[in-house]
Scaffold this motif. Sequence first.
Motif, PDB file in Angstrom:
ATOM      1  N   SER A  29      55.937  -5.350  15.936  1.00  0.00           N
ATOM      2  CA  SER A  29      54.852  -4.806  16.761  1.00  0.00           C
ATOM      3  C   SER A  29      53.893  -5.946  17.058  1.00  0.00           C
ATOM      4  O   SER A  29      53.902  -6.966  16.378  1.00  0.00           O
ATOM      5  CB  SER A  29      54.100  -3.688  16.037  1.00  0.00           C
ATOM      6  OG  SER A  29      53.067  -4.216  15.225  1.00  0.00           O
ATOM      7  N   TRP A  77      48.761  -3.755  14.411  1.00  0.00           N
ATOM      8  CA  TRP A  77      49.061  -2.349  14.664  1.00  0.00           C
ATOM      9  C   TRP A  77      49.362  -1.629  13.357  1.00  0.00           C
ATOM     10  O   TRP A  77      49.415  -0.410  13.325  1.00  0.00           O
ATOM     11  CB  TRP A  77      50.268  -2.218  15.605  1.00  0.00           C
ATOM     12  CG  TRP A  77      49.942  -2.414  17.045  1.00  0.00           C
ATOM     13  CD1 TRP A  77      48.876  -3.108  17.567  1.00  0.00           C
ATOM     14  CD2 TRP A  77      50.691  -1.916  18.167  1.00  0.00           C
ATOM     15  NE1 TRP A  77      48.932  -3.073  18.942  1.00  0.00           N
ATOM     16  CE2 TRP A  77      50.026  -2.349  19.336  1.00  0.00           C
ATOM     17  CE3 TRP A  77      51.845  -1.169  18.294  1.00  0.00           C
ATOM     18  CZ2 TRP A  77      50.479  -2.051  20.615  1.00  0.00           C
ATOM     19  CZ3 TRP A  77      52.305  -0.872  19.566  1.00  0.00           C
ATOM     20  CH2 TRP A  77      51.617  -1.310  20.714  1.00  0.00           C
ATOM     21  N   ARG A  83      56.525 -10.621  19.138  1.00  0.00           N
ATOM     22  CA  ARG A  83      57.660  -9.759  19.428  1.00  0.00           C
ATOM     23  C   ARG A  83      58.749 -10.465  20.230  1.00  0.00           C
ATOM     24  O   ARG A  83      59.920 -10.330  19.943  1.00  0.00           O
ATOM     25  CB  ARG A  83      57.153  -8.539  20.186  1.00  0.00           C
ATOM     26  CG  ARG A  83      58.214  -7.542  20.429  1.00  0.00           C
ATOM     27  CD  ARG A  83      57.614  -6.184  20.475  1.00  0.00           C
ATOM     28  NE  ARG A  83      57.437  -5.750  21.846  1.00  0.00           N
ATOM     29  CZ  ARG A  83      56.994  -4.541  22.171  1.00  0.00           C
ATOM     30  NH1 ARG A  83      56.658  -3.698  21.227  1.00  0.00           N
ATOM     31  NH2 ARG A  83      56.861  -4.193  23.403  1.00  0.00           N
ATOM     32  N   TYR A 120      60.674  -0.801  16.710  1.00  0.00           N
ATOM     33  CA  TYR A 120      59.433  -1.208  17.379  1.00  0.00           C
ATOM     34  C   TYR A 120      58.356  -0.208  17.008  1.00  0.00           C
ATOM     35  O   TYR A 120      58.399   0.940  17.448  1.00  0.00           O
ATOM     36  CB  TYR A 120      59.619  -1.231  18.901  1.00  0.00           C
ATOM     37  CG  TYR A 120      60.433  -2.402  19.399  1.00  0.00           C
ATOM     38  CD1 TYR A 120      59.882  -3.679  19.448  1.00  0.00           C
ATOM     39  CD2 TYR A 120      61.752  -2.239  19.822  1.00  0.00           C
ATOM     40  CE1 TYR A 120      60.620  -4.757  19.891  1.00  0.00           C
ATOM     41  CE2 TYR A 120      62.493  -3.316  20.270  1.00  0.00           C
ATOM     42  CZ  TYR A 120      61.923  -4.572  20.305  1.00  0.00           C
ATOM     43  OH  TYR A 120      62.658  -5.640  20.747  1.00  0.00           O
ATOM     44  N   LYS A 128      55.232   1.985  16.993  1.00  0.00           N
ATOM     45  CA  LYS A 128      54.387   2.470  18.101  1.00  0.00           C
ATOM     46  C   LYS A 128      52.952   2.582  17.593  1.00  0.00           C
ATOM     47  O   LYS A 128      52.687   2.484  16.403  1.00  0.00           O
ATOM     48  CB  LYS A 128      54.888   3.838  18.552  1.00  0.00           C
ATOM     49  CG  LYS A 128      56.275   3.790  19.154  1.00  0.00           C
ATOM     50  CD  LYS A 128      56.484   4.979  20.079  1.00  0.00           C
ATOM     51  CE  LYS A 128      57.787   4.870  20.833  1.00  0.00           C
ATOM     52  NZ  LYS A 128      58.979   4.886  19.964  1.00  0.00           N
ATOM     53  N   LYS A 129      52.043   2.842  18.555  1.00  0.00           N
ATOM     54  CA  LYS A 129      50.664   3.058  18.132  1.00  0.00           C
ATOM     55  C   LYS A 129      50.546   4.428  17.470  1.00  0.00           C
ATOM     56  O   LYS A 129      51.326   5.337  17.776  1.00  0.00           O
ATOM     57  CB  LYS A 129      49.747   3.015  19.350  1.00  0.00           C
ATOM     58  CG  LYS A 129      49.546   1.596  19.871  1.00  0.00           C
ATOM     59  CD  LYS A 129      48.636   1.609  21.076  1.00  0.00           C
ATOM     60  CE  LYS A 129      48.338   0.189  21.519  1.00  0.00           C
ATOM     61  NZ  LYS A 129      47.613   0.164  22.798  1.00  0.00           N
ATOM     62  N   HIS A 172      44.532   1.300  19.330  1.00  0.00           N
ATOM     63  CA  HIS A 172      44.900   0.096  18.573  1.00  0.00           C
ATOM     64  C   HIS A 172      44.346   0.233  17.146  1.00  0.00           C
ATOM     65  O   HIS A 172      43.118   0.344  16.959  1.00  0.00           O
ATOM     66  CB  HIS A 172      44.275  -1.106  19.282  1.00  0.00           C
ATOM     67  CG  HIS A 172      44.661  -2.423  18.703  1.00  0.00           C
ATOM     68  ND1 HIS A 172      44.278  -2.815  17.447  1.00  0.00           N
ATOM     69  CD2 HIS A 172      45.409  -3.440  19.200  1.00  0.00           C
ATOM     70  CE1 HIS A 172      44.765  -4.017  17.193  1.00  0.00           C
ATOM     71  NE2 HIS A 172      45.457  -4.414  18.242  1.00  0.00           N
ATOM     72  N   ASP A 216      51.423  -8.488  26.008  1.00  0.00           N
ATOM     73  CA  ASP A 216      52.726  -8.034  25.532  1.00  0.00           C
ATOM     74  C   ASP A 216      53.271  -7.089  26.600  1.00  0.00           C
ATOM     75  O   ASP A 216      52.510  -6.525  27.381  1.00  0.00           O
ATOM     76  CB  ASP A 216      52.574  -7.308  24.200  1.00  0.00           C
ATOM     77  CG  ASP A 216      53.880  -7.282  23.411  1.00  0.00           C
ATOM     78  OD1 ASP A 216      53.831  -7.545  22.209  1.00  0.00           O
ATOM     79  OD2 ASP A 216      54.935  -6.980  24.002  1.00  0.00           O
ATOM     80  N   ARG A 217      54.585  -6.946  26.650  1.00  0.00           N
ATOM     81  CA  ARG A 217      55.148  -6.040  27.649  1.00  0.00           C
ATOM     82  C   ARG A 217      55.454  -4.689  27.010  1.00  0.00           C
ATOM     83  O   ARG A 217      56.349  -4.589  26.171  1.00  0.00           O
ATOM     84  CB  ARG A 217      56.421  -6.635  28.247  1.00  0.00           C
ATOM     85  CG  ARG A 217      56.111  -7.712  29.263  1.00  0.00           C
ATOM     86  CD  ARG A 217      57.317  -8.568  29.534  1.00  0.00           C
ATOM     87  NE  ARG A 217      56.932  -9.967  29.453  1.00  0.00           N
ATOM     88  CZ  ARG A 217      56.749 -10.754  30.515  1.00  0.00           C
ATOM     89  NH1 ARG A 217      56.941 -10.304  31.716  1.00  0.00           N
ATOM     90  NH2 ARG A 217      56.383 -12.016  30.353  1.00  0.00           N
ATOM     91  N   PHE A 218      54.652  -3.710  27.360  1.00  0.00           N
ATOM     92  CA  PHE A 218      54.904  -2.358  26.877  1.00  0.00           C
ATOM     93  C   PHE A 218      55.516  -1.587  28.020  1.00  0.00           C
ATOM     94  O   PHE A 218      55.000  -1.624  29.127  1.00  0.00           O
ATOM     95  CB  PHE A 218      53.596  -1.653  26.483  1.00  0.00           C
ATOM     96  CG  PHE A 218      52.811  -2.406  25.450  1.00  0.00           C
ATOM     97  CD1 PHE A 218      53.150  -2.319  24.111  1.00  0.00           C
ATOM     98  CD2 PHE A 218      51.737  -3.198  25.812  1.00  0.00           C
ATOM     99  CE1 PHE A 218      52.416  -3.002  23.162  1.00  0.00           C
ATOM    100  CE2 PHE A 218      51.006  -3.885  24.870  1.00  0.00           C
ATOM    101  CZ  PHE A 218      51.353  -3.786  23.542  1.00  0.00           C
ATOM    102  N   GLU A 219      56.544  -0.862  27.742  1.00  0.00           N
ATOM    103  CA  GLU A 219      57.212  -0.048  28.763  1.00  0.00           C
ATOM    104  C   GLU A 219      57.367  -0.824  30.071  1.00  0.00           C
ATOM    105  O   GLU A 219      57.127  -0.301  31.161  1.00  0.00           O
ATOM    106  CB  GLU A 219      56.415   1.244  29.008  1.00  0.00           C
ATOM    107  CG  GLU A 219      56.425   2.169  27.799  1.00  0.00           C
ATOM    108  CD  GLU A 219      55.134   2.955  27.682  1.00  0.00           C
ATOM    109  OE1 GLU A 219      54.307   2.896  28.605  1.00  0.00           O
ATOM    110  OE2 GLU A 219      54.967   3.634  26.652  1.00  0.00           O
TER     111      GLU A 219
END
Length: 377
Positions: A40, A44, A196, A218, A220-221, A257, A353-356
Amino acid sequence: MENPFIYGHLNDISEFVNRSADIERLRQNIENKINTILLSPRRWGKSSLVKVLEKKSGLPKKYVFCHIDMFNFKSDEDFYYHFSNAILHSTSSKFDELVANMKEYLSSLTPTISLEYGGLGKISFDFSSSEGEQSFMDILNLPEKIAKKKNIRLVVCIDEFQNLSRFKDPLLFQQRLRASWQHHQHVTYILYGSKRSMLSTIFEKQSMPFYKFGDVLYLKKIEASHWISYIQRRFRRSDKKISKKFAVKITELMECHTYYVLQFSHILWNNTEEQVDEKIFEKSTTDIIERNSLLYETVFENLSVNQIKVLIMLAENPKGKFTGAKLIKKYDLGTSSNVIQAMNALEFKEIIDRFEGYPMFVDPVFRLWMNVRVLKK
Ligand SMILES: Nc1ncnc2c1ncn2[C@@H]1O[C@H](COP(=O)(O)OP(=O)(O)OP(=O)(O)O)[C@@H](O)[C@H]1O
Ligand SMILES: [Mg+2]
């Protein structure tokens, strides 16, 4: 009265919010002898999750946990030294047992032991006089040999695993680990860290030794609903009030966060006499930006011109088409390869960071700081 919102370290397991699905997945992996790679962005809650795992998973006593933190490791020798010490310490209850294990399994390294007040003693080696490859393998196989002999199951947890990139020959190091660990039947490994993009290369690239080493999780929040009830409960118990509206607002502004939800709640609680209102919330927003601004100024000073342009573009156009001609022209970035290059650098620095699929700020307060200090100027 003490502030009920602690950030920076986990004092007590009762402070830990949810993560029950992650704990369950880790427990199942351990029982089924599946290694886990836990990834992560920073803060996080990876380290905290693994820290509480032993207590929260309800695994029986024969599962023995061993924790190693690679935070300070600069060479593979650091790793071998700390790894062997951690394994011996977590599996030996007495000095004699530690020495016996050391003699039985690490003799190729002619280890020496130094006594520490109150401790079991520390072993060290002189690698220059060791028997090369065999010595490394002896160290790496130590957990399996001890676990087998003692009829226990070892869970070896290694934090900040991405730091192996600092070693002289990271690939050789990974090859050694993989060659040894893939045969272990009594040991499960949990390897975790941030950066990551780099860690996923280690574990998800076919040509790399650790490819398919385990279950890649991975993290998640933590969901807003868990935070909201946690925040309201902690205010209530300490005789202060926060309405649901403001608890929701915290999770939105801090984007759920972990570290920043806690830090914001901490500041907000300090600023509140009886009940949170709009003015106190605003002041707390200014305070949290202020409190972190020194760090952001340093980060900002070390960015290239294109990296700054890309960050501004990102702040002003969340979910925009960043390599499209329109935005490239607007932010004077020249070519799409300039954008990609700057984004890769920002990702490596753990700023985005690349989320989705979308690049986003890792740090929600840095985004707020940018809004106030850079965009509004
Ligand atoms: N589930 C949780 N409930 C409450 N607090 C948490 C939880 N998880 C993490 N924290 C708190 O959030 C902060 C960051 O957590 P932690 O250090 O575990 O993150 P991390 O992902 O390991 O960060 P880093 O990548 O910097 O090592 C700590 O102060 C910790 O106490
Ligand atoms: Mg950590």
